[in-house]
Motif scaffolding. Structure first.
Motif, PDB file in Angstrom:
ATOM      1  N   LYS A  33       0.832  -1.211   0.000  1.00  0.00           N
ATOM      2  CA  LYS A  33       0.000   0.000   0.000  1.00  0.00           C
ATOM      3  C   LYS A  33       0.865   1.258   0.000  1.00  0.00           C
ATOM      4  N   THR A  50      -3.780  13.427   0.070  1.00  0.00           N
ATOM      5  CA  THR A  50      -5.112  12.921   0.411  1.00  0.00           C
ATOM      6  C   THR A  50      -5.724  12.159  -0.757  1.00  0.00           C
ATOM      7  N   SER A  54      -6.543   8.144  -1.026  1.00  0.00           N
ATOM      8  CA  SER A  54      -7.886   7.715  -1.408  1.00  0.00           C
ATOM      9  C   SER A  54      -7.837   6.733  -2.585  1.00  0.00           C
ATOM     10  N   GLY A  57      -6.716   3.331  -1.383  1.00  0.00           N
ATOM     11  CA  GLY A  57      -7.740   2.617  -0.632  1.00  0.00           C
ATOM     12  C   GLY A  57      -7.597   2.698   0.879  1.00  0.00           C
ATOM     13  N   TYR A  58      -6.913   3.710   1.374  1.00  0.00           N
ATOM     14  CA  TYR A  58      -6.844   3.891   2.825  1.00  0.00           C
ATOM     15  C   TYR A  58      -8.194   4.334   3.356  1.00  0.00           C
ATOM     16  N   LYS A  59      -8.507   3.919   4.580  1.00  0.00           N
ATOM     17  CA  LYS A  59      -9.827   4.179   5.163  1.00  0.00           C
ATOM     18  C   LYS A  59     -10.037   5.670   5.454  1.00  0.00           C
ATOM     19  N   TRP A  60      -9.041   6.345   5.995  1.00  0.00           N
ATOM     20  CA  TRP A  60      -9.123   7.772   6.302  1.00  0.00           C
ATOM     21  C   TRP A  60      -8.036   8.504   5.521  1.00  0.00           C
ATOM     22  N   PRO A  61      -8.242   8.764   4.250  1.00  0.00           N
ATOM     23  CA  PRO A  61      -7.187   9.357   3.421  1.00  0.00           C
ATOM     24  C   PRO A  61      -6.758  10.750   3.866  1.00  0.00           C
TER      25      PRO A  61
END
Length: 101
Positions: A33, A50, A54, A57-61
């Protein structure tokens, strides 16, 4: 088997057990990742952390993206990549949150 042979085998097995217990130091490396983030940050989003987080695929970009830019391993790779990009460029080069020479 002589007594000396048994003592020798006992000593060898004791050394082998001690060797197995010792853990080698963990060498940190980039995750898949993080590698994908670096690619997205430099090439797809042209410096928007950011947006790159996104895409990967990070949860909180919004939190993870800027933090990854300053992560020690990621930062080293980013600087190395930008140095390669900077070879033909004169003056300061700005990519996202970082300004390079």
């Amino acid at each position: 088997m002589s007594r000396a042979d048994r003592q020798f085998l006992k000593l060898v097995s004791k050394i082998e057990r001690a060797r197995r217990k010792q853990k080698l130091p963990r060498v940190p490396s980039l995750t898949e990742k993080q590698r994908a983030f670096i690619d997205a940050y430099l090439w797809k989003t042209t410096g928007n952390a950011t947006e790159a987080a996104s895409l990967v695929g990070y949860k909180w970009p919004a939190k993870v993206g800027p933090a990854l830019v300053y992560h020690p391993l990621v930062n080293r790779v980013l600087h190395a990549q930008v140095d390669l990009m900077d070879a033909s460029h004169r003056g300061p080069l700005r990519v996202g949150l970082l300004t390079f020479r």
